[in-house]
Design a protein around this motif. Structure first.
Motif, mmCIF file in Angstrom:
data_model
loop_
_atom_site.group_PDB
_atom_site.id
_atom_site.type_symbol
_atom_site.label_atom_id
_atom_site.label_comp_id
_atom_site.label_asym_id
_atom_site.label_seq_id
_atom_site.Cartn_x
_atom_site.Cartn_y
_atom_site.Cartn_z
ATOM 1 N N ALA A 1 -9.202 0.458 1.061
ATOM 2 C CA ALA A 1 -8.307 1.868 1.018
ATOM 3 C C ALA A 1 -6.875 1.332 1.152
ATOM 4 O O ALA A 1 -5.804 1.878 0.705
ATOM 5 N N GLU A 2 -6.594 0.507 2.120
ATOM 6 C CA GLU A 2 -5.332 0.107 2.372
ATOM 7 C C GLU A 2 -4.544 -0.642 1.150
ATOM 8 O O GLU A 2 -3.234 -0.348 1.123
ATOM 9 N N ARG B 1 -5.648 -8.215 -1.104
ATOM 10 C CA ARG B 1 -4.278 -8.000 -2.038
ATOM 11 C C ARG B 1 -4.116 -9.410 -2.880
ATOM 12 O O ARG B 1 -3.815 -9.580 -3.978
ATOM 13 N N GLY C 1 -5.534 0.009 -1.932
ATOM 14 C CA GLY C 1 -5.316 0.932 -3.175
ATOM 15 C C GLY C 1 -5.588 0.409 -4.255
ATOM 16 O O GLY C 1 -6.779 -0.237 -4.581
ATOM 17 N N ASP C 2 -5.200 0.963 -5.332
ATOM 18 C CA ASP C 2 -5.464 0.788 -6.746
ATOM 19 C C ASP C 2 -5.767 -0.740 -7.112
ATOM 20 O O ASP C 2 -4.840 -1.631 -6.570
#
Length: 325
Positions: free
Chosen positions: A110-111, A74, A113-114
């Motif tokens: 995947a956690e 992130r 995301g985009d």
């Protein structure tokens, strides 16, 4: 304890066993040394990159404790990073030492995301000189600390895994133990070619009914003493730094076993932040950057190729058991 609960989540490990393992950590102030070791490696890599013109930011993510890999991804996304190369602090081929890292990356992306960065794991490095040479010097130094080599044996150790996991490692099976035997042979030949050596296993964490690689280092020390060996150098070639499974399982448990048997005991160091190891990481990065920029197509098991081929090192069936120390 929250860290250990993350490690064993879904495996049905009894609370009493977790409490027992937690005592190993309390022996060292309640904190695993591995995070500090990773910080030291990152700092050394930063200097190595800067000195050699590698203009890349460095990040760090863990599987079971902060900084968690998904949180790191992130932050990378927020920093505008779109692609990344991943160095896993494990040199060998097996599910737990290779493919599980790749699975972790897939889950973390995947956690997030985009916009999660694409991440490519760097290749195995078990036989790279930057990994082997520090082990050679560490064994030589440990031997020197013992003095006479008349009845000395070199005992190489690595983390035991289920025999089924070893059998599934690599395209043709058995690659985990084969790579470790290769490294043991290289280190022994360079450090003390006149001495005999053995490859044994440590830190077993599974239930007794499931076959794991043997012999255990403590059992092997007993066998050596019965043979008349008087001194041993224990070299943890399966590890890159002196984390808990080295300083507890070897420096405490194995050393205590040796003392009880009257064996002289010296434990060889791991690479840690040895400059040759740090340079190796930088070389793995620049190797991959060159392959990507040149458009070179790499064979799956080329020395500078991808770490695994699809389907290699499948995940084993995981019975309920005991966590590693």
């Amino acid at each position: 304890m929250p860290f250990l609960e993350n490690v064993v989540r879904g495996r049905g490990v009894p609370a009493a066993r977790l409490a027992e393992v937690a005592e190993h950590y309390h022996h060292f102030g309640g904190v695993s040394p591995i995070n500090e070791q990773n910080r030291e490696l990152l700092a050394a890599l930063g200097k190595e990159f800067a000195a050699n013109g590698v203009d890349l930011p460095l990040y760090w993510g863990n599987r079971n404790w902060h900084p968690m890999l998904a949180d790191t991804l992130r932050q990378m996304r927020a920093d505008g990073v779109q692609r990344a190369l991943a160095f896993a602090t494990s040199a060998y081929s097996s599910y737990s030492s290779c493919r599980q890292y790749r699975d972790d990356i897939v889950r973390a992306r995947a956690e997030v995301g985009d916009g999660a960065p694409a991440v490519e794991k760097l290749r195995h490095f078990y036989d790279h000189p930057g990994f082997v040479e520090p082990h050679v010097d560490a064994v030589a130094s440990a031997l020197a600390s013992l003095g006479s080599r008349g009845t000395t044996r070199i005992v190489f150790t690595a983390h035991s895994v289920p025999t089924s996991m070893d059998a599934a490692s690599g395209p043709d099976g058995g690659l985990y133990s084969a790579q470790l035997r290769t490294v043991a042979g290289l280190v022994a030949a360079a450090a003390a070619p006149e001495l005999s050596w053995d490859l044994v296993w440590q830190s077993r964490s599974g239930p007794p009914q499931v076959p794991w690689l043997e012999p255990d280092v403590n059992d092997h020390l007993r066998a050596l003493a019965a043979e008349g060996v008087t001194d041993v150098v224990v070299s943890p070639i399966g590890f890159v730094s002196d984390h808990l499974e080295v300083i507890w399982d070897l420096d405490n448990e194995a050393a205590r076993t040796a003392s009880g048997l009257g064996l002289g005991f010296a434990r060889a160091a791991t690479p840690g932040t040895d400059p040759r190891f740090v340079t190796m990481v930088r070389e793995l990065v620049t190797e991959r950057l060159y392959a990507s920029s040149s458009g070179r197509r790499l064979a799956p098991w080329d020395a500078s190729g991808p770490s695994c081929v699809p389907g290699c090192c499948p995940a084993p069936v995981r019975p309920a058991g005991r966590p590693a120390s």
